[in-house]
Design an enzyme around this catalytic site. Structure first.
Site, short mmCIF file in Angstrom:
data_model
loop_
_atom_site.label_atom_id
_atom_site.label_comp_id
_atom_site.label_asym_id
_atom_site.label_seq_id
_atom_site.Cartn_x
_atom_site.Cartn_y
_atom_site.Cartn_z
N GLU A 118 0.84 -1.20 0.00
CA GLU A 118 0.00 0.00 0.00
C GLU A 118 0.87 1.24 0.00
O GLU A 118 2.06 1.17 0.31
CB GLU A 118 -0.95 0.00 1.21
CG GLU A 118 -2.17 -0.86 0.96
CD GLU A 118 -3.22 -0.77 2.05
OE1 GLU A 118 -2.97 -0.11 3.07
OE2 GLU A 118 -4.28 -1.38 1.88
N HIS A 235 -10.23 10.31 3.88
CA HIS A 235 -9.95 9.39 2.78
C HIS A 235 -10.31 10.10 1.49
O HIS A 235 -11.40 10.65 1.36
CB HIS A 235 -10.76 8.10 2.92
CG HIS A 235 -10.20 7.00 2.08
ND1 HIS A 235 -10.30 7.00 0.72
CD2 HIS A 235 -9.51 5.89 2.41
CE1 HIS A 235 -9.70 5.93 0.24
NE2 HIS A 235 -9.20 5.24 1.25
N ARG A 281 -2.25 10.38 1.58
CA ARG A 281 -3.69 10.57 1.56
C ARG A 281 -4.11 12.03 1.66
O ARG A 281 -5.05 12.46 1.00
CB ARG A 281 -4.31 9.83 2.77
CG ARG A 281 -4.67 8.43 2.43
CD ARG A 281 -5.44 7.78 3.51
NE ARG A 281 -5.61 6.39 3.09
CZ ARG A 281 -5.99 5.41 3.86
NH1 ARG A 281 -6.25 5.64 5.13
NH2 ARG A 281 -6.12 4.18 3.40
N HIS A 340 -12.31 9.77 7.87
CA HIS A 340 -12.06 8.33 7.78
C HIS A 340 -11.43 7.79 9.06
O HIS A 340 -11.77 6.70 9.52
CB HIS A 340 -11.13 8.10 6.60
CG HIS A 340 -10.87 6.67 6.30
ND1 HIS A 340 -11.87 5.77 6.05
CD2 HIS A 340 -9.70 5.97 6.18
CE1 HIS A 340 -11.34 4.57 5.81
NE2 HIS A 340 -10.04 4.67 5.90
N ARG A 375 -1.81 8.89 9.64
CA ARG A 375 -1.68 7.44 9.80
C ARG A 375 -1.19 6.80 8.52
O ARG A 375 -1.67 7.12 7.43
CB ARG A 375 -3.05 6.88 10.16
CG ARG A 375 -3.13 5.38 10.17
CD ARG A 375 -4.57 4.93 10.29
NE ARG A 375 -5.31 5.20 9.07
CZ ARG A 375 -6.03 4.29 8.42
NH1 ARG A 375 -6.12 3.06 8.86
NH2 ARG A 375 -6.70 4.62 7.31
C1 LIG Z 1 -14.39 1.80 5.42
C2 LIG Z 1 -13.14 1.65 6.29
C3 LIG Z 1 -12.06 0.95 5.82
C4 LIG Z 1 -10.91 0.80 6.61
N1 LIG Z 1 -9.87 0.03 6.16
C5 LIG Z 1 -8.81 -0.20 6.98
C6 LIG Z 1 -7.77 -1.10 6.62
O1 LIG Z 1 -7.81 -1.70 5.55
N2 LIG Z 1 -6.75 -1.28 7.49
C7 LIG Z 1 -6.67 -0.65 8.69
O2 LIG Z 1 -5.71 -0.85 9.43
N3 LIG Z 1 -7.67 0.19 9.06
C8 LIG Z 1 -8.72 0.41 8.27
N4 LIG Z 1 -9.72 1.26 8.67
C9 LIG Z 1 -9.66 1.84 10.01
C10 LIG Z 1 -9.98 0.74 11.03
O3 LIG Z 1 -11.03 -0.04 10.53
C11 LIG Z 1 -10.39 1.33 12.37
O4 LIG Z 1 -9.48 2.31 12.78
C12 LIG Z 1 -10.42 0.23 13.43
O5 LIG Z 1 -11.24 -0.82 12.98
C13 LIG Z 1 -10.93 0.77 14.74
O6 LIG Z 1 -11.15 -0.32 15.60
P1 LIG Z 1 -11.74 -0.06 17.04
O7 LIG Z 1 -11.91 -1.38 17.67
O8 LIG Z 1 -10.94 0.96 17.71
O9 LIG Z 1 -13.16 0.64 16.74
P2 LIG Z 1 -14.44 0.09 15.98
O10 LIG Z 1 -14.16 -1.10 15.17
O11 LIG Z 1 -15.08 1.25 15.29
O12 LIG Z 1 -15.36 -0.38 17.17
C14 LIG Z 1 -15.88 0.54 18.09
C15 LIG Z 1 -16.91 -0.15 18.92
O13 LIG Z 1 -17.37 0.72 19.94
C16 LIG Z 1 -18.79 0.73 19.96
N5 LIG Z 1 -19.21 2.00 20.56
C17 LIG Z 1 -19.05 3.26 20.09
N6 LIG Z 1 -19.54 4.15 20.97
C18 LIG Z 1 -20.02 3.42 22.01
C19 LIG Z 1 -20.65 3.75 23.23
N7 LIG Z 1 -20.90 5.02 23.59
N8 LIG Z 1 -21.02 2.73 24.06
C20 LIG Z 1 -20.77 1.44 23.72
N9 LIG Z 1 -20.17 1.08 22.59
C21 LIG Z 1 -19.80 2.05 21.75
C22 LIG Z 1 -19.19 0.52 18.51
O14 LIG Z 1 -20.51 0.09 18.37
C23 LIG Z 1 -18.16 -0.56 18.15
O15 LIG Z 1 -18.57 -1.82 18.62
C24 LIG Z 1 -10.86 1.41 7.88
C25 LIG Z 1 -11.97 2.13 8.35
C26 LIG Z 1 -13.10 2.25 7.56
C27 LIG Z 1 -14.29 3.03 8.10
#
Ligand SMILES: Cc1cc2nc3c(=O)[nH]c(=O)nc-3n(C[C@H](O)[C@H](O)[C@H](O)COP(=O)(O)OP(=O)(O)OC[C@H]3O[C@@H](n4cnc5c(N)ncnc54)[C@H](O)[C@@H]3O)c2cc1C
Length: 533
Positions: A118, A235, A281, A340, A375
């Site tokens: 990438e 993004h 980006r 993003h 990032r």
């Molecule tokens: C379309 C897209 C493509 C991406 N592609 C990539 C990639 O290829 N590689 C990469 O490294 N990163 C990628 N990213 C970024 C990456 O997906 C995220 O940064 C990462 O998944 C975040 O993980 P997390 O567990 O911190 O949060 P999340 O996976 O967003 O999970 C957050 C959780 O908290 C919960 N939540 C939120 N607020 C509350 C609340 N008040 N009370 C209780 N629960 C709550 C939500 O419901 C969810 O369950 C991408 C992001 C997007 C949107």
């Protein structure tokens, strides 16, 4: 509070069911933990939508040091080098963990992990699943492992609304149970905030609606330090057909040779950067933004480079395009920059500890310093698992495991007071439009001050806790952006278009600091005529 002190003594509560929350819960097993999440596991999490994959130096010839160097270069002078080296060194072990949980990473003909490349990575280093299905496959595997782990209690469809703090220490949380709109309190000796990002603060975003900065806001309201909130990655190529959230046309499509053109068919990125479509980006996002602002539109053209192979090479993107009435095999895809990823978040140290006792943070909600001002692609899932494992290790080292879990519900649950959802929705729409217009890809002091003024008003008028938290998260981002009078990484100020070495440091503020900055910004700004926020 009507809970038992025994339960409070050593119970762990994880807020969020994305990759960071689930990985942390699994790493804490067999210690009993409660995972509380706003939606059923797998839904409402950016993790499930991740397309590209996870960066890790697992290919022959690649090294953790090279990965760290690329991470530091992408972060535009603000990366915490120690944290970055720790993350890249632990990456291969965390990939092995995911394999053990059953993640079916793609393999080559010899059965070795297939590794993709990438932008801004100096080596092939991205592990992926079925092309662009990494997030979905990882989350499916983790959800299966979670459901097979009896020590983990799931509270799905619960929205955390406050951290309970006594003498500067977090000792539980309050949450709204969505199905009957009752409040419950859950005591805990350790709370892990893994609530994801803030994309939904913006009108155009790739993030699910749950990524609304609620974790950031409740941590700030409890007194936690928030770091680098101004750094939001946009993004450059979200599919712009009016969908909310906007589906993503992943970077890998440009990696395979797709070009960016305007409505006149002109390839505009080649004139802006030697790497053209594969520049960083933020540079591509500003190029796309400028074409749209000039009324020429921006389109991703994969007809020549990928053509008929598109449906198989990028099944998720292909489905999103077809659903929006566009066939990327035959026509260019309309695109726009979309909020993003949040580099900022709740400030943590190398163990994931925040500035508040009893509160840890991991994943996108945290700011460990590994991303600095920008990032590197595919480093966020990696940061999620590396630091979730570190949080679990730290908590395990501090507390002896319990043998059984005392369900920690507050007996005296209250109904939520009547609110005005229509007005809250209207305010939320107003805030999101404002964030995209004034606190987005291109910013300036005047626009930021106007945004801050409006955010303060909306917070004052907020009739629901959710809207108040939305406004607090927006305030943290806007005030940090107003204070940083330079351009660096993803933060671009057209009134200060160059980096300023005297400002090359990370920021950390409390909510009280952010409010003081808001007062200053409003005071310094020229009065704005009514209706021009
Ligand atoms: C379309 C897209 C493509 C991406 N592609 C990539 C990639 O290829 N590689 C990469 O490294 N990163 C990628 N990213 C970024 C990456 O997906 C995220 O940064 C990462 O998944 C975040 O993980 P997390 O567990 O911190 O949060 P999340 O996976 O967003 O999970 C957050 C959780 O908290 C919960 N939540 C939120 N607020 C509350 C609340 N008040 N009370 C209780 N629960 C709550 C939500 O419901 C969810 O369950 C991408 C992001 C997007 C949107």
């Amino acid at each position: 509070m009507a809970w038992s002190r025994t339960a409070e003594a050593d119970h762990v509560v994880i807020l969020g069911g994305g990759i960071a929350g689930l990985f942390c819960a699994l790493k804490l097993a067999p210690r009993p933990v409660t995972v509380l999440t706003a939606r059923p596991i797998g839904e409402g999490a950016s993790s499930s939508w991740a397309q590209g994959g996870i960066a890790a130096a697992v290919a022959d010839g690649d090294t953790a040091e090279a990965h760290a160097r690329d991470t530091i270069a992408a972060g535009a002078g603000l990366v915490d080098a120690q944290a970055a080296y720790a993350m890249t060194r632990e990456a291969p072990q965390r990939i092995r963990d995911l394999l053990a949980y059953g993640v079916p990473f793609d393999r080559d003909l010899e059965g070795r992990l297939a590794i993709g490349r990438e932008a801004a990575h100096s080596a092939r280093r991205i592990v992926h699943v079925k092309g662009d299905r990494a997030g979905f496959a990882i989350m499916q595997a983790l959800a299966r492992a979670i459901r097979d782990t009896p020590s983990i209690t799931l509270l799905e469809d619960h929205v955390a609304q406050a951290l309970l703090v006594e003498d500067g220490r977090v000792h539980g949380i309050r949450a709204l149970r969505r199905h009957d709109r009752r409040c419950i309190s859950v005591p805990a000796a350790a709370v892990v905030l893994a609530t994801g990002g803030i994309g939904h603060l913006y009108a155009i975003t790739t993030n699910p609606p749950e990524a609304r900065g609620e974790g950031l806001a409740i941590a700030a309201a409890a007194g936690a330090l928030i770091a680098d909130a101004e750094f939001v990655q946009f993004h450059p190529t979200a599919i712009a057909t009016g969908g909310d959230p906007a589906p993503l046309a992943s970077e890998a499509i440009r990696g395979e040779g797709a070009i960016l053109i305007n409505r006149r068919g002109e390839r505009f990125m080649a004139a802006l950067h030697p790497l053209a479509e594969l520049a960083a980006r933020d540079i591509v996002a500003r190029g796309v933004f400028a074409e749209i602002a000039a009324g020429r539109g921006a389109f991703l053209d994969a007809r020549g480079s990928i053509g008929a192979a598109f449906p198989e090479a990028f099944p998720t993107v292909y489905q999103s395009c077809i659903a929006a009435g566009i066939d990327p095999v035959r026509e260019p895809i309309p695109v726009a920059p979309a909020a993003h990823y949040h580099m900022g978040g709740v400030k943590t140290d190398a163990r994931g500890r925040t500035s508040l006792g009893g509160l840890w943070a991991a994943g996108e909600a945290a700011s460990t310093g590994v991303h600095g001002a920008n990032r590197l692609a595919s480093n966020s899932l990696l940061e999620g698992i590396v630091f979730a494992a570190r949080v679990a290790e730290d908590i395990s080292g501090l507390m002896a495991p319990r043998r059984s879990l005392i369900l920690p519900f507050d007996q005296a649950a209250d109904r939520v007071a009547g609110t005005s959802p229509a007005l809250a929705d209207q305010h939320e729409r107003e805030l999101r439009a404002l964030m995209s217009r004034r606190v987005g890809v291109v910013r300036d002091g005047e626009g930021l001050a106007a945004a801050i003024r409006a955010i303060v008003r909306i917070e004052r008028e907020a009739c629901t806790p959710a809207l108040r938290h939305f406004a607090i998260a927006a305030l943290l981002v806007a005030t940090a952006a107003w204070r940083r009078c330079e351009s660096r990484g993803a933060h671009y100020r057209q009134d200060f278009p160059k980096p300023d070495s005297s400002q090359a440091r990370r920021t950390a503020v409390t909510l009280a600091d952010a409010r003081a900055l808001a007062d200053e910004a409003i005071l310094q700004a020229e009065p704005v005529p009514a209706g021009v926020e």
